[in-house]
Design a protein around this motif. Structure first.
Motif, PDB file in Angstrom:
ATOM      1  N   LEU B   9       0.779  -1.238   0.000  1.00  0.00           N
ATOM      2  CA  LEU B   9       0.000   0.000   0.000  1.00  0.00           C
ATOM      3  C   LEU B   9       0.812   1.290   0.000  1.00  0.00           C
ATOM      4  O   LEU B   9       0.260   2.356  -0.212  1.00  0.00           O
ATOM      5  CB  LEU B   9      -0.918   0.002   1.226  1.00  0.00           C
ATOM      6  CG  LEU B   9      -1.962  -1.126   1.240  1.00  0.00           C
ATOM      7  CD1 LEU B   9      -2.605  -1.214   2.609  1.00  0.00           C
ATOM      8  CD2 LEU B   9      -3.012  -0.896   0.175  1.00  0.00           C
ATOM      9  N   GLY B  10       2.094   1.243   0.293  1.00  0.00           N
ATOM     10  CA  GLY B  10       2.817   2.505   0.475  1.00  0.00           C
ATOM     11  C   GLY B  10       3.590   2.934  -0.763  1.00  0.00           C
ATOM     12  O   GLY B  10       3.058   3.577  -1.668  1.00  0.00           O
ATOM     13  N   ASP B  11       4.858   2.563  -0.809  1.00  0.00           N
ATOM     14  CA  ASP B  11       5.705   2.971  -1.931  1.00  0.00           C
ATOM     15  C   ASP B  11       6.383   1.749  -2.551  1.00  0.00           C
ATOM     16  O   ASP B  11       5.979   0.614  -2.318  1.00  0.00           O
ATOM     17  CB  ASP B  11       6.722   4.026  -1.462  1.00  0.00           C
ATOM     18  CG  ASP B  11       7.577   3.530  -0.309  1.00  0.00           C
ATOM     19  OD1 ASP B  11       7.934   2.319  -0.308  1.00  0.00           O
ATOM     20  OD2 ASP B  11       7.886   4.322   0.598  1.00  0.00           O
ATOM     21  N   ALA B  12       7.430   2.006  -3.354  1.00  0.00           N
ATOM     22  CA  ALA B  12       8.083   0.927  -4.102  1.00  0.00           C
ATOM     23  C   ALA B  12       8.607  -0.189  -3.191  1.00  0.00           C
ATOM     24  O   ALA B  12       8.577  -1.367  -3.551  1.00  0.00           O
ATOM     25  CB  ALA B  12       9.222   1.508  -4.938  1.00  0.00           C
ATOM     26  N   LYS B  13       9.056   0.176  -1.983  1.00  0.00           N
ATOM     27  CA  LYS B  13       9.685  -0.813  -1.104  1.00  0.00           C
ATOM     28  C   LYS B  13       8.696  -1.682  -0.328  1.00  0.00           C
ATOM     29  O   LYS B  13       9.101  -2.469   0.527  1.00  0.00           O
ATOM     30  CB  LYS B  13      10.607  -0.089  -0.112  1.00  0.00           C
ATOM     31  CG  LYS B  13      11.876   0.431  -0.768  1.00  0.00           C
ATOM     32  CD  LYS B  13      12.833   0.966   0.267  1.00  0.00           C
ATOM     33  CE  LYS B  13      14.148   1.390  -0.397  1.00  0.00           C
ATOM     34  NZ  LYS B  13      15.045   2.026   0.583  1.00  0.00           N
ATOM     35  N   ASP B  14       7.407  -1.511  -0.595  1.00  0.00           N
ATOM     36  CA  ASP B  14       6.424  -2.371   0.065  1.00  0.00           C
ATOM     37  C   ASP B  14       6.196  -3.680  -0.681  1.00  0.00           C
ATOM     38  O   ASP B  14       5.416  -4.517  -0.230  1.00  0.00           O
ATOM     39  CB  ASP B  14       5.113  -1.603   0.298  1.00  0.00           C
ATOM     40  CG  ASP B  14       5.264  -0.616   1.441  1.00  0.00           C
ATOM     41  OD1 ASP B  14       5.623  -1.060   2.541  1.00  0.00           O
ATOM     42  OD2 ASP B  14       5.075   0.595   1.228  1.00  0.00           O
ATOM     43  N   ILE B  15       6.878  -3.867  -1.786  1.00  0.00           N
ATOM     44  CA  ILE B  15       6.826  -5.169  -2.460  1.00  0.00           C
ATOM     45  C   ILE B  15       7.590  -6.168  -1.586  1.00  0.00           C
ATOM     46  O   ILE B  15       8.464  -5.788  -0.809  1.00  0.00           O
ATOM     47  CB  ILE B  15       7.459  -5.079  -3.876  1.00  0.00           C
ATOM     48  CG1 ILE B  15       7.139  -6.333  -4.706  1.00  0.00           C
ATOM     49  CG2 ILE B  15       8.974  -4.842  -3.793  1.00  0.00           C
ATOM     50  CD1 ILE B  15       7.523  -6.197  -6.186  1.00  0.00           C
ATOM     51  N   THR B  16       7.241  -7.446  -1.666  1.00  0.00           N
ATOM     52  CA  THR B  16       7.986  -8.429  -0.869  1.00  0.00           C
ATOM     53  C   THR B  16       9.301  -8.764  -1.573  1.00  0.00           C
ATOM     54  O   THR B  16       9.463  -8.530  -2.782  1.00  0.00           O
ATOM     55  CB  THR B  16       7.197  -9.739  -0.665  1.00  0.00           C
ATOM     56  OG1 THR B  16       7.013 -10.374  -1.930  1.00  0.00           O
ATOM     57  CG2 THR B  16       5.833  -9.468  -0.037  1.00  0.00           C
ATOM     58  N   VAL B  17      10.222  -9.316  -0.801  1.00  0.00           N
ATOM     59  CA  VAL B  17      11.521  -9.711  -1.359  1.00  0.00           C
ATOM     60  C   VAL B  17      11.293 -10.717  -2.495  1.00  0.00           C
ATOM     61  O   VAL B  17      11.893 -10.622  -3.568  1.00  0.00           O
ATOM     62  CB  VAL B  17      12.414 -10.323  -0.250  1.00  0.00           C
ATOM     63  CG1 VAL B  17      13.694 -10.902  -0.841  1.00  0.00           C
ATOM     64  CG2 VAL B  17      12.710  -9.270   0.824  1.00  0.00           C
ATOM     65  N   LYS B  18      10.361 -11.651  -2.268  1.00  0.00           N
ATOM     66  CA  LYS B  18      10.046 -12.660  -3.282  1.00  0.00           C
ATOM     67  C   LYS B  18       9.471 -12.004  -4.535  1.00  0.00           C
ATOM     68  O   LYS B  18       9.860 -12.331  -5.658  1.00  0.00           O
ATOM     69  CB  LYS B  18       9.031 -13.645  -2.693  1.00  0.00           C
ATOM     70  CG  LYS B  18       8.852 -14.931  -3.454  1.00  0.00           C
ATOM     71  CD  LYS B  18       7.830 -15.831  -2.764  1.00  0.00           C
ATOM     72  CE  LYS B  18       8.456 -16.576  -1.593  1.00  0.00           C
ATOM     73  NZ  LYS B  18       7.459 -17.267  -0.760  1.00  0.00           N
ATOM     74  N   GLY B  19       8.562 -11.062  -4.330  1.00  0.00           N
ATOM     75  CA  GLY B  19       7.951 -10.343  -5.451  1.00  0.00           C
ATOM     76  C   GLY B  19       9.001  -9.607  -6.270  1.00  0.00           C
ATOM     77  O   GLY B  19       9.008  -9.664  -7.510  1.00  0.00           O
ATOM     78  N   LEU B  20       9.914  -8.945  -5.577  1.00  0.00           N
ATOM     79  CA  LEU B  20      10.951  -8.172  -6.267  1.00  0.00           C
ATOM     80  C   LEU B  20      11.853  -9.081  -7.106  1.00  0.00           C
ATOM     81  O   LEU B  20      12.204  -8.750  -8.242  1.00  0.00           O
ATOM     82  CB  LEU B  20      11.779  -7.377  -5.245  1.00  0.00           C
ATOM     83  CG  LEU B  20      12.862  -6.477  -5.819  1.00  0.00           C
ATOM     84  CD1 LEU B  20      12.277  -5.413  -6.744  1.00  0.00           C
ATOM     85  CD2 LEU B  20      13.664  -5.796  -4.691  1.00  0.00           C
ATOM     86  N   GLU B  21      12.206 -10.225  -6.546  1.00  0.00           N
ATOM     87  CA  GLU B  21      13.048 -11.167  -7.305  1.00  0.00           C
ATOM     88  C   GLU B  21      12.365 -11.602  -8.599  1.00  0.00           C
ATOM     89  O   GLU B  21      13.001 -11.724  -9.646  1.00  0.00           O
ATOM     90  CB  GLU B  21      13.351 -12.410  -6.447  1.00  0.00           C
ATOM     91  CG  GLU B  21      14.388 -12.142  -5.363  1.00  0.00           C
ATOM     92  CD  GLU B  21      14.690 -13.378  -4.512  1.00  0.00           C
ATOM     93  OE1 GLU B  21      15.515 -13.265  -3.610  1.00  0.00           O
ATOM     94  OE2 GLU B  21      14.083 -14.460  -4.757  1.00  0.00           O
TER      95      GLU B  21
END
Lengths: 279, 279
Positions: B9-21
């Motif tokens: 819900l917040g900004d770019a860094k609210d994605i999960t580590v798994k999601g980012l990979e």
């Protein structure tokens, strides 16, 4: 700052990037270890974070919060919660104690079973009140949640049932002897949930109740390890749900209300057998 | 694999580590851009991911899914959704279309307003049906959600109100002329939500209805930018909620039902004035 950080539902990598950054820079990191579990344990988390994680049992969270808060006025302390810090289990009590001490807190949200359950295809806004189903004993068989299921079903709404977890429980014998010996943890399966629910409607039937909330043939949904790679969802009758094998914990259980055509199509993806496919 | 990835819900860094990979190794990355927004735009996401992000509007998701799915049988394609892919907006339709084509899909869950709303201190399992409040026009003032609020309140349950978002809307003039010119996006504030709701109960009062779901003095909760650093929560009467300023979108709105003492204590943390503190 005292941080409440949700870990999500699967494994170590389900933490958010923001959450991970805070964990890495925190002075101390606690893991709430009595209301839910990930598919990996404390050691895997420590390895992934590259630092020590302190297990916080119910006793520590409820009576030793001062120790947990210590230093959080000048440094960062993290309190990790499986799912979301305000999801199925809420830690509002700890928030209030922090505020009493004029400590700042922040929440890093994550997925909870309360929203991730949407993956079974039922729309979240059609869920009514969530219930908890506890393990029965020979002498204690509470069924007050039945009325809530009935009310949800009468309103056409779905019911998410959170299934009991017993961690660090003592046997009555050890409790009486004052021995701090704990029983192995127990996690309720969808089989047990379905069994207990069917026992309730059978009792109601014997008592002559006609307008039951569901029958043995009603389709229900079993979910296991949601968010993990081995996630399993199955839609089956209550009768079949008593014997299906969806593997290791955690399990959750859903009793659908009225189904929208799209919801029916989604449930068919998880059909246990043709009974559900023709649903 | 076709991935549905929640961004939180917040900004770019609210994605999960798994999601980012997964995003980093995907062949194409789509961003669903019509049902919700983060506090940062596409450019910030592209910078953080180090790769191109394709905006997917409603038209693309609903009619050009074949293009989106292309190649996902042999490579990874990511579809990013603010919140959770099965949260306030669900993408079951897209799941069903993927399954029709025998494509595998996976969901990376994240926080949604449907569970993060717990940060206001109300317990998630005490929420009844979620409702959506749409922007009224001079000639179209739907109020069917009022009955759902009434039902929730009668049952002692809280109501989460999702507030309307208008993105890529055409004026009637441009629509009739067939001009693809879009109006600036509009996001409903808690002020507008409170105004519309108060107008409904005033109308009901004029019509002689006695047992109203709430009054102008009922305490309600406004939430803005939940999950971001500038998150704001305020508890105030409907009258005050019409004029409070809680800043930029997205806003959400909650009408509490019966309050547990712990819930009351939490609401006091967010009190607009003494009316709420004495609540």
């Amino acid at each position: 700052m005292f941080y409440f950080i949700g870990l999500g539902l699967g494994d170590a990598k389900d933490i958010t990037v923001k959450g991970l950054e805070i964990v890495k820079k925190s002075k101390r990191v606690y893991l709430e270890a009595y209301t839910s579990i990930l598919t990996v344990g404390k050691e895997k988390l420590e390895e992934f974070y590259g630092r020590e994680v302190i297990l916080a049992d119910r006793d520590m969270v409820e009576t030793q919060s001062d120790e947990m808060f210590e230093g959080s006025d000048t440094e960062d302390v993290s309190f990790l919660v499986v799912g979301d810090p305000f999801g199925a289990t809420t830690h509002t009590d700890l928030v209030l104690r922090a505020k009493e001490k004029d400590l700042e807190y922040r929440v890093i949200h994550n997925a909870s079973i309360m929203n991730a359950v949407g993956c079974c295809g039922l729309q979240l806004y059609n869920f009514g009140e969530t219930i908890s189903i506890v393990f029965w004993t020979d002498t204690w068989k509470p069924d007050s949640f039945y009325d809530k299921i009935k009310r949800n079903r009468d309103l056409g709404m779905h019911t998410l049932c959170l299934l009991d977890i017993k961690v660090k429980e003592q046997s009555i014998e050890n409790l009486m002897k004052g021995k701090k010996i704990f029983e192995p943890p127990r996690y309720m399966s969808v089989n047990t949930a379905a069994e207990q629910l069917v026992e309730i409607i059978q009792r109601k039937k014997e008592e002559g109740e006609k307008d039951l909330a569901f029958t043995e043939d009603t389709i229900c949904i079993g979910l296991a390890r949601i968010g993990s790679e081995t996630q399993t969802i199955i839609a089956a009758t209550f009768t079949d749900m008593m014997t299906v094998d969806i593997g290791a914990p955690l399990h959750s259980f859903v009793i659908p209300g009225e189904l929208h055509p799209l919801e029916k199509d989604m449930l068919k993806l998880f059909a246990y057998n043709d009974d559900v496919k023709q649903y």
